[in-house]
Write an enzyme that holds these catalytic residues in place. Structure first.
Site, short mmCIF file in Angstrom:
data_model
loop_
_atom_site.label_atom_id
_atom_site.label_comp_id
_atom_site.label_asym_id
_atom_site.label_seq_id
_atom_site.Cartn_x
_atom_site.Cartn_y
_atom_site.Cartn_z
CG ASP A 172 23.94 -26.10 -10.23
OD1 ASP A 172 22.71 -25.88 -10.12
OD2 ASP A 172 24.77 -25.70 -9.40
CE LYS A 195 27.72 -25.40 -9.12
NZ LYS A 195 27.17 -24.20 -8.47
C1 R5P Z 1 25.13 -24.24 -4.89
O1 R5P Z 1 25.05 -25.21 -5.61
C2 R5P Z 1 24.29 -23.01 -5.09
O2 R5P Z 1 23.08 -23.32 -5.69
C3 R5P Z 1 25.02 -21.95 -5.90
O3 R5P Z 1 25.14 -22.36 -7.24
C4 R5P Z 1 26.38 -21.66 -5.33
O4 R5P Z 1 26.30 -21.44 -3.95
C5 R5P Z 1 27.02 -20.48 -6.01
O5 R5P Z 1 28.28 -20.29 -5.48
P1 R5P Z 1 29.35 -19.41 -6.22
O6 R5P Z 1 28.71 -18.07 -6.50
O7 R5P Z 1 30.48 -19.30 -5.23
O8 R5P Z 1 29.76 -20.12 -7.46
#
Ligand code: R5P
Length: 295
Positions: A172, A195
């Site tokens: 993202d 994302k």
């Molecule tokens: C949030 O934007 C962080 O950079 C991570 O992408 C996020 O915390 C990942 O979370 P999950 O593993 O639950 O998708």
């Protein structure tokens, strides 16, 4: 005059703190921390610290609330026992993802956490790959000196030694800062996916996929594994054969590991900011570089 430093580690942080202490030649002590039956935190400094610079290591990954209270209580104990200065090393800084009031009525959690730490008498903060997105730098979050170092060069070096230079993918926009560092270290290129999150575990990943046989996805945090699962699935659908994942903070909650490896990921390279089975890279050198001028 510079005060003499000691390193004191809270729970779950001893191995990392010990490694940093031996690299810096600073004495190491383990604090005692436990929970009362009702969940309250009890902690105790290992020794008196008059006129010392106390470098507190508190690992808060997977235990954000418990870890924050441990940090506040250890800082209070250090102050009461005469510490002249307190540096908090928080390898994982919790609550950084709530860096905005997204919906009316919400707090600005990371600012509230920063204020708590400052009011506890902490005079400096060192952290690793803090989730900084809406704040440009860690100095915008804290009113005390704060240093944010990155483990991504160490992860990229590990990956390059094992697989050669790989095309890097940011799952993202927020991760593009880390993808750009990894690509810089490997001398390769990176691209950024998009994302959309609709719930704690529900994410959609879309975007243009560059042609590559093997890629490295880089992110700061893996929590439920949804982001990596979706990114890896998209990449594989578009012809990427092997997906390697690098992340600093492997929280890996719930069934994260199954999601990640079932989506075709061949290796996860994480660090020791949070205890986890994929901590192949230590952040000790990055923390040492932040502390070198102050201990
Ligand atoms: C949030 O934007 C962080 O950079 C991570 O992408 C996020 O915390 C990942 O979370 P999950 O593993 O639950 O998708």
């Amino acid at each position: 005059m510079m005060l003499k430093s000691v390193i004191v580690s809270g729970k779950n942080c001893g191995a990392l703190a010990k490694e940093v202490s031996s690299r810096l030649g600073v004495p190491f002590y383990q604090a005692y921390t436990r929970s009362f039956p009702d969940g309250e935190v009890y902690t105790r400094l290992p020794k008196a610290v008059p006129e010392k610079h106390v470098v507190l290591f508190v690992c808060m990954g997977k235990r954000p609330n418990h870890g924050l209270i441990e940090a506040l209580l250890l800082a209070d104990a250090a102050r009461r026992h005469g510490a002249g200065e307190i540096t908090l090393v928080a390898p994982y800084m919790p609550y950084a993802r709530q860096d905005s009031v997204f919906v009316e009525g919400e707090p600005l959690s990371i600012k509230a956490v920063a204020k708590l730490l400052e009011e506890a008498g902490i005079s400096r903060v060192v952290t690793v790959d803090m989730h900084l997105h809406r704040f440009k730098g860690v100095e915008e979050v804290f009113d005390i000196p704060a240093i944010n170092v990155s483990a991504v060069p160490l992860i990229a070096e590990y990956v390059k030694r094992k697989y050669g230079s790989l095309m890097v993918v940011a799952p993202d926009e927020e991760a593009s800062q880390w993808a750009s560092i990894a690509a810089g270290v490997m001398g390769s290129k990176y691209f950024v996916l998009e994302k959309e999150r609709s719930g704690d575990e529900e994410v959609e990943i879309t975007g243009y996929v560059e042609a590559a046989e093997r890629v490295l996805i880089v992110d700061d945090i893996i929590s439920t594994g949804g982001t990596i699962q979706r990114a890896s699935s998209l990449l594989r659908e578009k012809g990427v054969k092997d997906v390697v994942v690098g992340c600093t903070h492997a929280l890996l909650v719930g069934g994260a590991e199954a999601k990640i490896f079932n989506s075709g990921v061949i290796e996860l390279v994480a660090t020791d900011t949070v205890p986890n089975p994929y901590a192949k890279v230590s952040v000790a050198p990055a923390i040492v570089s932040a502390l070198e001028g102050v201990v």
